[in-house]
Write an enzyme that holds these catalytic residues in place. Structure first.
Site, PDB file in Angstrom:
ATOM      1  N   ARG A 112      -1.441  -9.339  12.900  1.00 53.73           N
ATOM      2  CA  ARG A 112      -1.923  -8.342  11.931  1.00 53.73           C
ATOM      3  C   ARG A 112      -2.776  -9.000  10.850  1.00 53.73           C
ATOM      4  O   ARG A 112      -3.792  -8.449  10.430  1.00 53.73           O
ATOM      5  CB  ARG A 112      -0.730  -7.593  11.312  1.00 53.73           C
ATOM      6  CG  ARG A 112      -0.165  -6.541  12.268  1.00 53.73           C
ATOM      7  CD  ARG A 112       1.291  -6.272  12.018  1.00 53.73           C
ATOM      8  NE  ARG A 112       1.552  -5.588  10.762  1.00 53.73           N
ATOM      9  CZ  ARG A 112       2.729  -5.612  10.140  1.00 53.73           C
ATOM     10  NH1 ARG A 112       3.729  -6.309  10.639  1.00 53.73           N
ATOM     11  NH2 ARG A 112       2.896  -4.937   9.033  1.00 53.73           N
ATOM     12  N   ARG A 145      11.170  -2.762  11.560  1.00 51.26           N
ATOM     13  CA  ARG A 145       9.930  -2.237  12.142  1.00 51.26           C
ATOM     14  C   ARG A 145       9.497  -3.114  13.308  1.00 51.26           C
ATOM     15  O   ARG A 145       9.555  -4.338  13.222  1.00 51.26           O
ATOM     16  CB  ARG A 145       8.845  -2.203  11.065  1.00 51.26           C
ATOM     17  CG  ARG A 145       8.237  -0.827  10.898  1.00 51.26           C
ATOM     18  CD  ARG A 145       7.274  -0.795   9.756  1.00 51.26           C
ATOM     19  NE  ARG A 145       5.990  -1.394  10.089  1.00 51.26           N
ATOM     20  CZ  ARG A 145       4.921  -1.266   9.310  1.00 51.26           C
ATOM     21  NH1 ARG A 145       4.997  -0.579   8.192  1.00 51.26           N
ATOM     22  NH2 ARG A 145       3.781  -1.824   9.653  1.00 51.26           N
ATOM     23  N   LYS A 159       0.827  -1.221   0.000  1.00 47.47           N
ATOM     24  CA  LYS A 159       0.000   0.000   0.000  1.00 47.47           C
ATOM     25  C   LYS A 159       0.856   1.264   0.000  1.00 47.47           C
ATOM     26  O   LYS A 159       0.613   2.184  -0.779  1.00 47.47           O
ATOM     27  CB  LYS A 159      -0.909   0.051   1.241  1.00 47.47           C
ATOM     28  CG  LYS A 159      -1.920  -1.065   1.334  1.00 47.47           C
ATOM     29  CD  LYS A 159      -2.845  -0.854   2.525  1.00 47.47           C
ATOM     30  CE  LYS A 159      -2.158  -0.917   3.873  1.00 47.47           C
ATOM     31  NZ  LYS A 159      -1.744  -2.269   4.288  1.00 47.47           N
ATOM     32  N   ARG A 202      -9.960   0.947   8.555  1.00 46.39           N
ATOM     33  CA  ARG A 202      -9.553  -0.436   8.765  1.00 46.39           C
ATOM     34  C   ARG A 202     -10.618  -1.250   9.493  1.00 46.39           C
ATOM     35  O   ARG A 202     -10.414  -2.441   9.745  1.00 46.39           O
ATOM     36  CB  ARG A 202      -8.302  -0.419   9.636  1.00 46.39           C
ATOM     37  CG  ARG A 202      -7.076  -1.030   9.015  1.00 46.39           C
ATOM     38  CD  ARG A 202      -5.979  -0.895  10.056  1.00 46.39           C
ATOM     39  NE  ARG A 202      -4.815  -1.644   9.746  1.00 46.39           N
ATOM     40  CZ  ARG A 202      -3.734  -1.117   9.137  1.00 46.39           C
ATOM     41  NH1 ARG A 202      -3.732   0.128   8.736  1.00 46.39           N
ATOM     42  NH2 ARG A 202      -2.678  -1.859   8.933  1.00 46.39           N
ATOM     43  N   ARG A 234      11.265  -7.419   5.169  1.00 45.00           N
ATOM     44  CA  ARG A 234      11.308  -6.017   5.583  1.00 45.00           C
ATOM     45  C   ARG A 234      11.843  -5.887   7.016  1.00 45.00           C
ATOM     46  O   ARG A 234      12.515  -4.914   7.353  1.00 45.00           O
ATOM     47  CB  ARG A 234       9.907  -5.404   5.491  1.00 45.00           C
ATOM     48  CG  ARG A 234       9.901  -3.905   5.769  1.00 45.00           C
ATOM     49  CD  ARG A 234       8.573  -3.279   5.463  1.00 45.00           C
ATOM     50  NE  ARG A 234       7.582  -3.594   6.474  1.00 45.00           N
ATOM     51  CZ  ARG A 234       6.291  -3.281   6.391  1.00 45.00           C
ATOM     52  NH1 ARG A 234       5.839  -2.661   5.328  1.00 45.00           N
ATOM     53  NH2 ARG A 234       5.452  -3.590   7.339  1.00 45.00           N
TER      54      ARG A 234
HETATM   55  P1  ADP Z   1       0.494  -2.612   7.747  1.00 48.31           P
HETATM   56  O1  ADP Z   1      -0.618  -2.434   6.777  1.00 48.31           O
HETATM   57  O2  ADP Z   1       1.748  -3.162   7.143  1.00 48.31           O
HETATM   58  O3  ADP Z   1       0.093  -3.368   8.990  1.00 48.31           O
HETATM   59  P2  ADP Z   1       0.396   0.213   8.659  1.00 48.31           P
HETATM   60  O4  ADP Z   1       1.572   1.100   8.621  1.00 48.31           O
HETATM   61  O5  ADP Z   1      -0.772   0.583   7.806  1.00 48.31           O
HETATM   62  O6  ADP Z   1       0.996  -1.197   8.268  1.00 48.31           O
HETATM   63  O7  ADP Z   1      -0.128   0.059  10.163  1.00 48.31           O
HETATM   64  C1  ADP Z   1       0.722  -0.327  11.211  1.00 48.31           C
HETATM   65  C2  ADP Z   1      -0.052  -0.462  12.517  1.00 48.31           C
HETATM   66  O8  ADP Z   1      -0.572   0.822  12.895  1.00 48.31           O
HETATM   67  C3  ADP Z   1      -1.269  -1.384  12.506  1.00 48.31           C
HETATM   68  O9  ADP Z   1      -0.941  -2.742  12.724  1.00 48.31           O
HETATM   69  C4  ADP Z   1      -2.090  -0.795  13.670  1.00 48.31           C
HETATM   70  O10 ADP Z   1      -1.581  -1.185  14.928  1.00 48.31           O
HETATM   71  C5  ADP Z   1      -1.859   0.698  13.521  1.00 48.31           C
HETATM   72  N1  ADP Z   1      -2.870   1.331  12.659  1.00 48.31           N
HETATM   73  C6  ADP Z   1      -2.629   2.000  11.485  1.00 48.31           C
HETATM   74  N2  ADP Z   1      -3.772   2.459  10.950  1.00 48.31           N
HETATM   75  C7  ADP Z   1      -4.767   2.057  11.786  1.00 48.31           C
HETATM   76  C8  ADP Z   1      -6.190   2.193  11.781  1.00 48.31           C
HETATM   77  N3  ADP Z   1      -6.830   2.822  10.776  1.00 48.31           N
HETATM   78  N4  ADP Z   1      -6.886   1.657  12.800  1.00 48.31           N
HETATM   79  C9  ADP Z   1      -6.282   1.016  13.812  1.00 48.31           C
HETATM   80  N5  ADP Z   1      -4.956   0.843  13.884  1.00 48.31           N
HETATM   81  C10 ADP Z   1      -4.193   1.354  12.884  1.00 48.31           C
END
Ligand code: ADP
Length: 191
Positions: free
Chosen positions: A144, A133, A13, A88, A127
């Protein structure tokens, strides 16, 4: 123009969002990036979110909705916004619709990246070695994926039911190959 780039963890993404931002002049708003910056700066939000994120869980809807509400007006002032990592949950999608409808706006398109789960896990473990990370451990990755299937996937049905075009795009291949597909999907959706 309000677009959403959607997909499971590791689907690319962020990579595609950066390319879309350039090509379509949309402002990229990544809730993951915003939260990671809060964690790095040690803000109260970062303190609340850091542990949840490292475990691979979702932060509470209210917290993330407040963040987006704070950032959306400035982002919307330009030609458009590309949301990455938000919404999400169905609750977040409803909150976003409410926010946008106050301004007479709506979500115009959703691009959903499809990648087989085994490849997602491989990418995230790779990664982990490159970027380190906190949530790219095997345990957090599993959590996740679990959260994605339990809570996030349903957001696609929500948009389909509400008449928002959802374009599924294969996220397998080199980033520029994937972007050719994404570009076509955005062009079709945004006319
Ligand atoms: P990925 O899609 O690889 O998990 P992101 O950078 O989009 O990575 O998100 C990392 C973390 O940040 C998620 O696992 C969650 O803990 C938190 N997070 C990000 N966006 C949201 C959201 N819209 N609602 C709840 N938690 C979020």
């Amino acid at each position: 123009m309000i677009g959403v780039i959607f997909g499971p963890p590791g689907s690319g993404k962020g990579t595609q969002a950066a390319k879309i931002e350039n090509a379509f002049r949309l402002k990229h708003l990544s809730t993951g990036d915003i939260l990671r910056s809060e964690v790095a700066r040690g803000t109260p939000i970062g303190k609340e979110a850091g542990r949840i994120m490292a475990a691979g869980d979702l932060v509470p809807d209210e917290l993330i909705v407040d963040i987006v509400r704070g950032r959306l007006p400035e982002a919307e002032a330009g030609e458009g916004v590309l949301l990455d990592g938000f919404p999400r949950t169905v609750g977040q999608a409803q909150a976003l619709d409410n926010m946008l409808s106050e301004e007479g706006h709506k979500v115009d398109f959703v691009i959903a990246l499809d990648v087989p789960e085994a490849e997602l896990v491989d990418r995230l473990l790779h990664r982990a070695q490159v970027e380190g990370r906190a949530d790219d451990t095997r345990e957090a990755i599993e959590e996740r994926m679990h959260e994605y299937h339990k809570l996030t996937e349903a957001v696609l049905d929500y948009y389909s039911r509400h008449g928002v075009p959802v374009k599924r795009v294969s996220g397998v291949g080199r980033p520029d190959e994937v972007f050719e597909r994404v570009k076509r999907a955005v062009s079709i959706s945004s006319v």
